[in-house]
Design a protein around this motif. Structure first.
Motif, PDB file in Angstrom:
ATOM      1  N   GLN A  62       1.211  -4.083  -9.082  1.00 42.84           N
ATOM      2  CA  GLN A  62       0.875  -5.088 -10.087  1.00 42.84           C
ATOM      3  C   GLN A  62       0.944  -6.524  -9.568  1.00 42.84           C
ATOM      4  OE1 GLN A  62       3.433  -4.351 -13.486  1.00 42.84           O
ATOM      5  NE2 GLN A  62       2.113  -2.730 -14.271  1.00 42.84           N
ATOM      6  N   LYS A  63       1.865  -6.793  -8.623  1.00 47.10           N
ATOM      7  CA  LYS A  63       2.131  -8.190  -8.282  1.00 47.10           C
ATOM      8  C   LYS A  63       2.094  -8.514  -6.780  1.00 47.10           C
ATOM      9  CE  LYS A  63       5.457  -8.498 -12.105  1.00 47.10           C
ATOM     10  NZ  LYS A  63       6.891  -8.766 -12.422  1.00 47.10           N
ATOM     11  N   GLU A  64       2.286  -7.526  -5.909  1.00 40.62           N
ATOM     12  CA  GLU A  64       2.641  -7.856  -4.532  1.00 40.62           C
ATOM     13  C   GLU A  64       1.597  -7.513  -3.477  1.00 40.62           C
ATOM     14  OE1 GLU A  64       6.350  -5.854  -3.990  1.00 40.62           O
ATOM     15  OE2 GLU A  64       7.403  -7.058  -5.488  1.00 40.62           O
ATOM     16  N   MET A  65       0.507  -6.843  -3.842  1.00 39.83           N
ATOM     17  CA  MET A  65      -0.421  -6.382  -2.812  1.00 39.83           C
ATOM     18  C   MET A  65      -1.383  -7.485  -2.373  1.00 39.83           C
ATOM     19  SD  MET A  65      -1.244  -2.370  -3.525  1.00 39.83           S
ATOM     20  CE  MET A  65      -2.599  -2.665  -4.627  1.00 39.83           C
ATOM     21  N   TYR A  66      -1.694  -7.471  -1.085  1.00 37.70           N
ATOM     22  CA  TYR A  66      -2.736  -8.331  -0.526  1.00 37.70           C
ATOM     23  C   TYR A  66      -4.046  -7.543  -0.572  1.00 37.70           C
ATOM     24  CZ  TYR A  66       0.537 -11.841   1.276  1.00 37.70           C
ATOM     25  OH  TYR A  66       1.463 -12.841   1.395  1.00 37.70           O
ATOM     26  N   THR A  67      -4.869  -7.836  -1.569  1.00 39.40           N
ATOM     27  CA  THR A  67      -6.099  -7.085  -1.798  1.00 39.40           C
ATOM     28  C   THR A  67      -7.310  -8.006  -1.630  1.00 39.40           C
ATOM     29  OG1 THR A  67      -4.981  -5.554  -3.298  1.00 39.40           O
ATOM     30  CG2 THR A  67      -7.370  -5.725  -3.512  1.00 39.40           C
ATOM     31  N   PHE A  68      -8.367  -7.484  -1.025  1.00 43.69           N
ATOM     32  CA  PHE A  68      -9.565  -8.289  -0.787  1.00 43.69           C
ATOM     33  C   PHE A  68     -10.784  -7.373  -0.777  1.00 43.69           C
ATOM     34  CE2 PHE A  68      -7.830  -6.809   3.189  1.00 43.69           C
ATOM     35  CZ  PHE A  68      -8.928  -6.410   3.942  1.00 43.69           C
ATOM     36  N   GLU A  69     -11.954  -7.975  -0.945  1.00 46.01           N
ATOM     37  CA  GLU A  69     -13.214  -7.239  -0.844  1.00 46.01           C
ATOM     38  C   GLU A  69     -13.819  -7.460   0.524  1.00 46.01           C
ATOM     39  OE1 GLU A  69     -16.196  -7.872  -3.770  1.00 46.01           O
ATOM     40  OE2 GLU A  69     -15.081  -6.855  -5.375  1.00 46.01           O
ATOM     41  N   ASP A  70     -14.323  -6.379   1.125  1.00 42.57           N
ATOM     42  CA  ASP A  70     -15.015  -6.559   2.394  1.00 42.57           C
ATOM     43  C   ASP A  70     -16.475  -6.927   2.116  1.00 42.57           C
ATOM     44  OD1 ASP A  70     -16.347  -4.238   1.716  1.00 42.57           O
ATOM     45  OD2 ASP A  70     -15.488  -3.013   3.308  1.00 42.57           O
ATOM     46  N   ARG A  71     -17.270  -7.054   3.150  1.00 43.36           N
ATOM     47  CA  ARG A  71     -18.644  -7.519   2.966  1.00 43.36           C
ATOM     48  C   ARG A  71     -19.516  -6.508   2.241  1.00 43.36           C
ATOM     49  NH1 ARG A  71     -20.309 -11.255   8.156  1.00 43.36           N
ATOM     50  NH2 ARG A  71     -18.378 -12.469   8.205  1.00 43.36           N
ATOM     51  N   GLY A  72     -19.017  -5.268   2.174  1.00 38.51           N
ATOM     52  CA  GLY A  72     -19.758  -4.243   1.444  1.00 38.51           C
ATOM     53  C   GLY A  72     -19.319  -4.123  -0.001  1.00 38.51           C
ATOM     54  N   GLY A  73     -18.423  -5.032  -0.435  1.00 40.40           N
ATOM     55  CA  GLY A  73     -17.965  -5.002  -1.819  1.00 40.40           C
ATOM     56  C   GLY A  73     -16.872  -3.982  -2.081  1.00 40.40           C
ATOM     57  N   ARG A  74     -16.320  -3.379  -1.030  1.00 44.61           N
ATOM     58  CA  ARG A  74     -15.247  -2.385  -1.202  1.00 44.61           C
ATOM     59  C   ARG A  74     -13.897  -3.098  -1.305  1.00 44.61           C
ATOM     60  NH1 ARG A  74     -19.053   0.027   2.450  1.00 44.61           N
ATOM     61  NH2 ARG A  74     -18.344  -1.527   3.958  1.00 44.61           N
ATOM     62  N   SER A  75     -13.054  -2.632  -2.196  1.00 45.50           N
ATOM     63  CA  SER A  75     -11.717  -3.210  -2.373  1.00 45.50           C
ATOM     64  C   SER A  75     -10.756  -2.582  -1.376  1.00 45.50           C
ATOM     65  CB  SER A  75     -11.214  -2.970  -3.799  1.00 45.50           C
ATOM     66  OG  SER A  75      -9.931  -3.555  -3.964  1.00 45.50           O
ATOM     67  N   LEU A  76     -10.190  -3.427  -0.516  1.00 46.73           N
ATOM     68  CA  LEU A  76      -9.258  -2.983   0.511  1.00 46.73           C
ATOM     69  C   LEU A  76      -7.925  -3.700   0.332  1.00 46.73           C
ATOM     70  CD1 LEU A  76     -11.663  -3.107   3.594  1.00 46.73           C
ATOM     71  CD2 LEU A  76     -11.040  -1.087   2.253  1.00 46.73           C
ATOM     72  N   THR A  77      -6.854  -3.070   0.787  1.00 43.79           N
ATOM     73  CA  THR A  77      -5.514  -3.640   0.634  1.00 43.79           C
ATOM     74  C   THR A  77      -4.731  -3.472   1.923  1.00 43.79           C
ATOM     75  OG1 THR A  77      -5.429  -3.198  -1.747  1.00 43.79           O
ATOM     76  CG2 THR A  77      -3.325  -3.438  -0.621  1.00 43.79           C
ATOM     77  N   LEU A  78      -4.072  -4.567   2.354  1.00 45.93           N
ATOM     78  CA  LEU A  78      -3.135  -4.450   3.469  1.00 45.93           C
ATOM     79  C   LEU A  78      -1.981  -3.564   3.013  1.00 45.93           C
ATOM     80  CD1 LEU A  78      -2.920  -8.170   4.681  1.00 45.93           C
ATOM     81  CD2 LEU A  78      -4.345  -6.337   5.608  1.00 45.93           C
ATOM     82  N   ARG A  79      -1.621  -2.584   3.814  1.00 42.59           N
ATOM     83  CA  ARG A  79      -0.657  -1.581   3.353  1.00 42.59           C
ATOM     84  C   ARG A  79       0.679  -2.236   2.978  1.00 42.59           C
ATOM     85  NH1 ARG A  79       0.092   1.136   9.398  1.00 42.59           N
ATOM     86  NH2 ARG A  79       1.310  -0.594  10.237  1.00 42.59           N
ATOM     87  N   PRO A  80       1.178  -1.964   1.763  1.00 43.82           N
ATOM     88  CA  PRO A  80       2.475  -2.502   1.344  1.00 43.82           C
ATOM     89  C   PRO A  80       3.637  -1.579   1.691  1.00 43.82           C
ATOM     90  CG  PRO A  80       1.381  -1.525  -0.525  1.00 43.82           C
ATOM     91  CD  PRO A  80       0.460  -1.351   0.649  1.00 43.82           C
ATOM     92  N   GLU A  81       3.334  -0.333   2.023  1.00 43.79           N
ATOM     93  CA  GLU A  81       4.348   0.653   2.401  1.00 43.79           C
ATOM     94  C   GLU A  81       3.657   1.750   3.187  1.00 43.79           C
ATOM     95  OE1 GLU A  81       5.065   4.005   0.258  1.00 43.79           O
ATOM     96  OE2 GLU A  81       2.916   3.782   0.421  1.00 43.79           O
ATOM     97  N   GLY A  82       4.439   2.685   3.747  1.00 47.11           N
ATOM     98  CA  GLY A  82       3.858   3.636   4.681  1.00 47.11           C
ATOM     99  C   GLY A  82       3.619   5.042   4.178  1.00 47.11           C
ATOM    100  N   THR A  83       4.262   5.429   3.072  1.00 45.92           N
ATOM    101  CA  THR A  83       4.167   6.822   2.627  1.00 45.92           C
ATOM    102  C   THR A  83       2.760   7.188   2.188  1.00 45.92           C
ATOM    103  OG1 THR A  83       6.494   6.864   1.976  1.00 45.92           O
ATOM    104  CG2 THR A  83       5.065   8.530   1.008  1.00 45.92           C
ATOM    105  N   ALA A  84       2.133   6.345   1.368  1.00 45.85           N
ATOM    106  CA  ALA A  84       0.809   6.676   0.850  1.00 45.85           C
ATOM    107  C   ALA A  84      -0.198   6.860   1.988  1.00 45.85           C
ATOM    108  CB  ALA A  84       0.336   5.586  -0.115  1.00 45.85           C
ATOM    109  N   SER A  85      -0.151   5.982   2.983  1.00 43.18           N
ATOM    110  CA  SER A  85      -1.071   6.104   4.125  1.00 43.18           C
ATOM    111  C   SER A  85      -0.804   7.377   4.913  1.00 43.18           C
ATOM    112  CB  SER A  85      -0.924   4.886   5.048  1.00 43.18           C
ATOM    113  OG  SER A  85      -1.335   3.704   4.411  1.00 43.18           O
ATOM    114  N   THR A  86       0.469   7.700   5.090  1.00 39.83           N
ATOM    115  CA  THR A  86       0.829   8.912   5.837  1.00 39.83           C
ATOM    116  C   THR A  86       0.338  10.156   5.106  1.00 39.83           C
ATOM    117  OG1 THR A  86       2.780   7.820   6.762  1.00 39.83           O
ATOM    118  CG2 THR A  86       2.741  10.222   6.820  1.00 39.83           C
TER     119      THR A  86
END
Length: 423
Positions: A62-86
């Motif tokens: 809700q408050k802490e993620m670094y989220t941005f759109e790439d040039r293709g309009g896709r929503s991407l986020t710098l990982r805030p933790e490691g479990t979900a990616s793993t």
């Protein structure tokens, strides 16, 4: 105009980076003993992964993620933790089909959260984490907890407190959820906006609120242990039994809920009780997350893990006065006197390094006295002195920095002689 480092980030300079390397190597050694293998995932992922994996009622999403759109309009986020990616990688690469089960993984790398920077808490921080996927045996819960404790103890921390709780299975959490709603609903207007929005979505998260922690309803809220069904209670009893068998002391805290939506059954935190460590005492957190793999599109797979910030670990080491040994120094420093000798040491330095000997030479044209000072700063075990006259005579003088003893060595035999001295 000078450009400064962004707020909430930190440069790790030589002298400090060696402490990090020591911690990283110690953690990797322990992972090797426990048969955990390293996984490396991208620094950014599709935003939906964290919304589904971490939970859209959490502060992180809700408050802490670094989220941005790439040039293709896709929503991407710098990982805030490691479990979900793993877990995403586990599903995408079909690790559930590996012959060796459970799958034991560890990761280490930068994470990003937009938080208010304070001591031991940064917007870019380095997290070490462990995940064990594929087993619902409470013994692996105890193994994961023991592994976290061993890393801290191996590094020299003593002021540690392990706090555990059970969040129960789906049935237990449902009963507890209804009790929490009934408890908070009549006076929910007295709580912060976040708590009000969590009442229906995830009322257990109210117990983790920092703003309203002193509210009287917090102290009388029904705890999960009173709503554990027989299966959940038996599971928790086994975890406690195994920890006791490992001589690991723990405290049961019914109010420990952790800040991520995916936890169930075992939850734990390791805290520092060191004087002067700070108000935020938690060093490490983790727990079981049965159901997360399915949420991310994989088959039914139980899992458990933990993660900790290396920055907070370093702060705890400092609070306890635990010194980490820096590099031992180099094997040999080449000190040259004269232009021809200086030119010769370029090739000689390369030969030393090719022979597996850590070595350095002067690149600033300093006098011999200054070169010896440079060798001392580098903690050189030996200084090899070569002048134009010695070069002509095909000899080099090797001086021990420990006892001051000197030996004249034929230049042609220098590399082999030094390898024997080094051992």
């Amino acid at each position: 105009m000078s450009i400064n480092i962004p707020r909430g980030t930190k440069d790790i300079l030589p002298g400090e980076s060696e402490r990090w390397q020591y911690i990283e190597n110690k953690a990797r050694d322990i992972c090797r003993n426990y048969q955990y293998k390293e996984i490396r995932t991208p620094i950014f992922e599709h935003t939906e992964l964290f919304q589904r994996g971490v939970g859209d009622t959490t502060d992180i999403v809700q408050k802490e993620m670094y989220t941005f759109e790439d040039r293709g309009g896709r929503s991407l986020t710098l990982r805030p933790e490691g479990t979900a990616s793993t877990v995403r990688s586990y599903v995408e690469n079909k690790m559930f089909g590996y012959p060796s089960q459970p799958v034991k993984l560890y990761y280490m790398g930068p994470m990003f959260r937009y938080e208010r920077p304070q001591a031991g808490r940064f917007r870019q921080f380095v997290q070490f984490g462990v995940e064990a996927l594929g087993s619902k045996d409470p013994a692996i819960d105890a193994e994961v907890i023991s592994m976290a404790m061993e890393i801290y103890r191996e590094l020299g921390l003593k002021s540690l407190k392990l706090v555990i709780n059970s969040l129960g299975d789906k049935e237990s959490r449902k009963a507890h959820r209804e009790a929490l709603i009934a408890h908070f609903q009549p006076r929910i207007g007295e709580f912060c906006h976040d708590c009000q929005s969590r009442l229906e979505k995830n009322p257990m998260r109210i117990l983790d609120c920092k703003k309203d922690r002193e509210h009287e309803l917090m102290k009388t809220a029904p705890d999960i242990t009173g709503y554990l069904n027989e299966e959940s209670a038996d599971y928790f009893a086994k975890v406690k039994q195994y920890l006791t068998a490992m001589d690991i002391e723990f405290i049961v805290d019914p109010n420990l809920v952790r800040g991520l939506d995916y936890y169930n059954h075992t939850a734990f935190e390791i805290m520092s009780s060191a004087e002067g460590f700070g108000a935020i005492t938690t060093l490490c957190g983790g727990g079981r997350y049965n159901g997360l793999v399915e949420e991310i599109g994989g088959p039914e797979t139980p899992g458990i893990g933990f993660a900790f910030s290396i920055e907070r670990l370093l702060a705890a080491l400092d609070a306890e006065g635990v010194a980490i040994q820096n590099e031992e120094g180099i094997d040999c420093y080449l000190a040259a006197l004269g232009e021809k000798a200086g030119e010769y040491t370029v090739g000689l330095l390369h030969e030393l390094r090719q022979a597996g000997i850590s070595a350095e030479r002067d690149y600033l044209g300093r006098k011999v006295k200054a070169q010896f000072k440079a060798a001392d700063r580098l903690k050189a075990k030996y200084v090899a002195v070569l002048g134009d006259d010695e070069l002509e005579a095909n000899t080099i003088t090797l001086k021990s920095m420990a006892d001051g003893g000197q030996t004249e060595v034929p230049l042609d035999d220098f590399i082999e002689t030094f390898r024997k001295i080094k051992g």
